[in-house]
Design an enzyme around this catalytic site. Structure first.
Site, PDB file in Angstrom:
ATOM      1  N   PRO A 224       0.791  -1.239   0.000  1.00  0.00           N
ATOM      2  CG  PRO A 224      -0.008  -0.997   2.176  1.00  0.00           C
ATOM      3  CD  PRO A 224       0.691  -1.968   1.276  1.00  0.00           C
ATOM      4  CG  ASP A 247       0.364   0.387 -12.001  1.00  0.00           C
ATOM      5  OD1 ASP A 247       0.574   0.467 -13.214  1.00  0.00           O
ATOM      6  OD2 ASP A 247      -0.279  -0.534 -11.468  1.00  0.00           O
ATOM      7  CE  LYS A 269      -4.394   1.202 -17.386  1.00  0.00           C
ATOM      8  NZ  LYS A 269      -3.146   0.475 -17.096  1.00  0.00           N
ATOM      9  N   GLY A 300       0.864  -1.188  -7.257  1.00  0.00           N
ATOM     10  CA  GLY A 300       0.492  -0.903  -5.885  1.00  0.00           C
ATOM     11  C   GLY A 300      -0.374  -2.016  -5.317  1.00  0.00           C
ATOM     12  N   GLY A 301      -0.207  -2.291  -4.013  1.00  0.00           N
ATOM     13  CA  GLY A 301      -1.002  -3.345  -3.386  1.00  0.00           C
ATOM     14  C   GLY A 301      -0.610  -4.710  -3.883  1.00  0.00           C
ATOM     15  CB  ILE A 305      -6.530  -7.511  -5.104  1.00  0.00           C
ATOM     16  CG1 ILE A 305      -6.463  -8.917  -4.492  1.00  0.00           C
ATOM     17  CG2 ILE A 305      -7.746  -6.767  -4.569  1.00  0.00           C
ATOM     18  CD1 ILE A 305      -6.450  -8.946  -2.991  1.00  0.00           C
ATOM     19  CB  THR A 330      -4.455  -6.238  -1.003  1.00  0.00           C
ATOM     20  OG1 THR A 330      -5.320  -5.458  -1.828  1.00  0.00           O
ATOM     21  CG2 THR A 330      -5.225  -6.788   0.172  1.00  0.00           C
ATOM     22  CB  ALA A 331      -5.326  -0.985  -0.305  1.00  0.00           C
ATOM     23  CG  MET A 382      -9.353   2.391  -7.357  1.00  0.00           C
ATOM     24  SD  MET A 382      -9.009   1.489  -8.884  1.00  0.00           S
ATOM     25  CE  MET A 382      -9.535  -0.175  -8.421  1.00  0.00           C
ATOM     26  N   GLY A 411      -3.030   5.315   2.991  1.00  0.00           N
ATOM     27  CA  GLY A 411      -2.692   4.405   4.084  1.00  0.00           C
ATOM     28  C   GLY A 411      -1.259   3.924   4.041  1.00  0.00           C
TER      29      GLY A 411
END
Length: 463
Positions: A224, A247, A269, A300-301, A305, A330-331, A382, A411
């Site tokens: 994260p 990313d 993106k 990320g994350g 997922i 994951t976040a 998101m 986070g």
């Protein structure tokens, strides 16, 4: 970084050491271990009588101007006034100076050292905490193999022989990586040095003669945001990559872990902004792997997922490219843990649903009907810009508008911010959280989080 780590070649001139106390003697031992030519100045004949050291030039009195000429460095622990004078004279003569325990007077400091012969690890804290530096040294001492210095010396003996073959067009970096990570390194560190050296000679003779191998791609989860949450496997991938496609959500702190001479390509993106398409990303990954490069696709994350990692893996495998997936935190897990927010709770929340509000049809079209049970915690990715649609969808499906919610923005990063309230106020909470990335958590478990309890405490104090 206040101090730039440097390694002094102490064979280029004498090192001036001033003082006869315990601190000066400690520095004497370090300088001798590094092979320095030491000119030791003590302040009295009594000090000289107690200042025996083998292969050291001993002098009585402070160094004069001529003594500074050609000196590699000056190290002193002779008393406050004398040390200040020596520091000023050293700087005037452009001689690096270390005044023991006086970083304000010094132009360099002594790190804590792990010595394995040709392999030396220096740990510094900018003079702020020698105890912490010592603790780090002890940890590294345990991690480094005892023969690692001898292994480095072996590679050094054959470095020129390998470089003479560079006309064959192979990568010397990749060659040495195979030596270190492969059977040769294993043999040597296990004490079978003769067999390891014979295998190294053979590998050098064969270097560049075999057909170039196709590269591979590692799809890596960066977690994260906090670089300390990278897995060891992810860190190894970043350190061995030739090129990294990253990313936008990957933090700069994590990108700083990428090997220094690797190429970094930003292919992120963002919603509502132009960016490279997924097909173009897939083509770049394939092309770089077929060119024989070690490719990392950094996300990320967790890449599987809402990271489109599955699409990229399939595209690569269709082209015959070897792919490894390195999972990340994951976040929902990382951000909730930082906020002290349990995503499940015995007898209260027995299910966790992870959904994304960033769909092709829009958050308004999401079917929220299966997420209305109080025992279900909903983690919405998101959803910061579509918070109104998330609230309206859940309430319309039957979720109680008084359900606790948390917006966990940025986070695990230094500027992380958690804000809590109820589902009915979700749009206002999202607006107050600031810019993303952000995770929305809906469920009774939010009431167990630190942010919720702090908010309740503030309200009670105000009343």
């Amino acid at each position: 970084m206040r101090y730039l780590p440097l390694f002094f070649d102490l064979s280029k001139g004498p090192v001036i050491l001033v003082g006869a106390g315990a601190e000066a003697r400690a520095k004497l031992r370090i300088l001798q271990a590094a092979g320095a030519a030491i000119r030791w100045h003590v302040l009295s004949r009594d000090d000289a009588n107690n200042a025996y050291a083998k292969d050291v030039e001993l002098r009585i009195g402070l160094p004069g101007a001529d003594d500074f000429l050609g000196a590699v460095a000056l190290v002193a622990s002779a008393g406050r006034d004398i040390d200040e004078e020596l520091a000023a004279r050293s700087r005037a003569m452009n001689v690096p100076v270390n005044i023991v325990d006086r970083p304000d007077l010094s132009t360099f400091i002594f790190p804590s050292i792990v010595d394995r012969g040709d392999v030396v690890v220096a740990i510094g804290t900018g003079g702020a905490s020698p105890v912490l530096a010592r603790r780090l040294r002890e940890t590294i001492e345990q991690l480094l193999p005892e023969r690692i210095g001898e292994f480095a010396a072996l590679m050094g003996r054959y470095r020129d022989r390998l470089h003479a073959l560079r006309h064959r067009g192979f990568s010397t970096r990749q060659f040495w990586e195979r030596v270190i990570d492969g059977p040769i390194g294993t043999l040597f560190l296990a004490g079978r040095s003769a067999r390891a050296e014979a295998a190294l000679i053979l590998a050098i003779e064969r270097a560049g003669l075999d057909a170039p191998k196709q590269g591979h791609v590692q799809i890596v989860g960066a977690g994260p945001g906090d670089p300390d949450l990278l897995t060891l496997k992810a860190l190894h991938a970043l350190q061995s990559a030739d090129i990294v496609f990253t990313d936008d959500l990957v933090s700069p702190d994590i990108l700083s872990r990428v090997r220094r001479d690797a190429e970094i390509v930003h292919v992120g993106k963002r919603k509502g902004q132009p960016g490279i398409g997924q097909e173009a990303i897939n083509r770049r990954l394939v092309a770089e792997a077929k060119a024989g490069r070690k490719v990392v696709r950094l996300k990320g994350g967790d890449p599987f997922i809402f990271g489109r990692g599955g699409e990229e893996r399939e595209a690569l495998e269709e082209e015959g490219i070897a792919v490894t997936v390195v999972p990340g935190i994951t976040a929902a897990l990382g951000c909730a843990a930082e906020a002290g927010l349990p995503l499940t709770f015995r007898k209260e929340a027995t299910r966790l649903s992870i959904v994304t509000a960033n769909t092709a049809e829009g958050a308004e079209k999401i079917d929220w009907s299966g997420l209305t049970d109080r025992a279900t915690t909903v983690a919405v990715y998101m959803g910061l810009t579509t918070a109104s649609a998330v609230r309206d969808g859940l309430v319309a499906a039957g979720r109680d508008p008084r359900t606790p919610v948390a917006v966990l923005a940025r986070g695990t990063r230094p500027d992380s911010h958690a804000i809590t309230g109820t589902l009915s106020h979700l749009p206002a909470l999202a607006a107050a959280a600031g810019q993303g990335p952000a995770l929305i958590v809906v469920g009774d478990v939010v009431a167990h989080s630190r942010a919720w309890k702090e908010a309740v405490g503030h309200l009670e104090a105000a009343e």
